[in-house]
Design a protein around this motif. Structure first.
Motif, mmCIF file in Angstrom:
data_model
loop_
_atom_site.group_PDB
_atom_site.id
_atom_site.type_symbol
_atom_site.label_atom_id
_atom_site.label_comp_id
_atom_site.label_asym_id
_atom_site.label_seq_id
_atom_site.Cartn_x
_atom_site.Cartn_y
_atom_site.Cartn_z
ATOM 1 N N UNK A 1 10.828 -2.917 -0.176
ATOM 2 C CA UNK A 1 9.567 -3.941 1.212
ATOM 3 C C UNK A 1 8.809 -2.702 1.532
ATOM 4 N N UNK A 2 9.454 -2.144 1.567
ATOM 5 C CA UNK A 2 7.929 -0.257 2.583
ATOM 6 C C UNK A 2 7.352 -0.192 1.433
ATOM 7 N N UNK A 3 7.733 0.865 0.562
ATOM 8 C CA UNK A 3 7.122 1.052 -0.813
ATOM 9 C C UNK A 3 6.299 -0.069 -1.461
ATOM 10 N N UNK A 4 6.894 -0.966 -1.384
ATOM 11 C CA UNK A 4 5.983 -2.625 -2.326
ATOM 12 C C UNK A 4 4.737 -2.600 -1.028
ATOM 13 N N UNK A 5 4.920 -2.497 -0.207
ATOM 14 C CA UNK A 5 3.740 -3.205 1.381
ATOM 15 C C UNK A 5 2.871 -1.524 1.217
ATOM 16 N N UNK A 6 3.414 -0.583 0.834
ATOM 17 C CA UNK A 6 2.029 0.143 0.572
ATOM 18 C C UNK A 6 1.923 0.473 -0.263
ATOM 19 N N UNK A 7 1.916 0.270 -1.749
ATOM 20 C CA UNK A 7 1.379 0.229 -2.917
ATOM 21 C C UNK A 7 0.443 -0.892 -3.333
ATOM 22 N N UNK A 8 0.894 -1.854 -2.392
ATOM 23 C CA UNK A 8 -0.229 -3.062 -2.151
ATOM 24 C C UNK A 8 -0.924 -3.231 -0.870
ATOM 25 N N UNK A 9 -1.009 -2.247 -0.240
ATOM 26 C CA UNK A 9 -1.590 -1.933 1.103
ATOM 27 C C UNK A 9 -2.125 -2.633 2.039
ATOM 28 N N UNK A 10 -0.391 -3.077 2.369
ATOM 29 C CA UNK A 10 -0.751 -5.171 3.342
ATOM 30 C C UNK A 10 0.278 -3.474 4.796
ATOM 31 N N UNK A 11 -0.654 -3.270 4.924
ATOM 32 C CA UNK A 11 -0.220 -2.517 6.468
ATOM 33 C C UNK A 11 0.918 -2.952 7.855
#
Length: 137
Positions: A31-41
């Motif tokens: 989930x951290x990787x997905x959030x980093x790719x989507x730039x949801x900081x």
């Protein structure tokens, strides 16, 4: 033949706990990787914090079930058993006389347990209480 039981290896509950924490850590990392790719900081920070907490829990479970931890627990149990075997009822009563304790009162009994644990630090509170109870019978 040793009188102490061998320290058990992993129980089903420990395996289940470790597996749950590993899955939680892996899921949080994904989930951290997905959030980093989507730039949801904000979500990235929250999932990273969750991943760190889960990874620490995995490390704690693994450390608790390590061969060194089991060997240390087995050695402590052996030391406590040998301390109980070395302590006789006469020695317990001698400690009571030496410290002038009135073992007929509950305060004197508690003081004798404290003195006994000071004299033999390998004894647990339960073992010292049992020794005092057996000596006073």
């Amino acid at each position: 033949m040793s009188t102490t039981a061998r320290a058990p290896s992993w129980t089903f509950g420990q395996r289940l706990e470790a597996a749950g924490y590993v899955l939680l850590a892996a899921g949080a990392a994904v989930l951290s990787l997905v959030n980093a790719l989507q730039r949801q900081w904000l979500w990235l920070v929250l999932t990273l914090a969750l991943a760190v907490v889960a990874a620490r829990a995995v490390a704690k479970v693994l450390r608790r079930a390590s061969p060194a931890a089991r060997a240390a627990a087995q050695q402590r149990a052996y030391d406590a058993d040998s301390a109980v075997r070395a302590m006789s009822a006469e020695r317990v009563l001698a400690l009571a006389r030496q410290h002038r304790l009135d073992v007929c009162t509950s305060a004197g009994r508690v003081a004798l347990i404290r003195v006994l644990r000071e004299a033999e630090p390998r004894l647990s509170l339960v073992q010292a209480t049992t020794l005092v109870d057996d000596a006073l019978r």
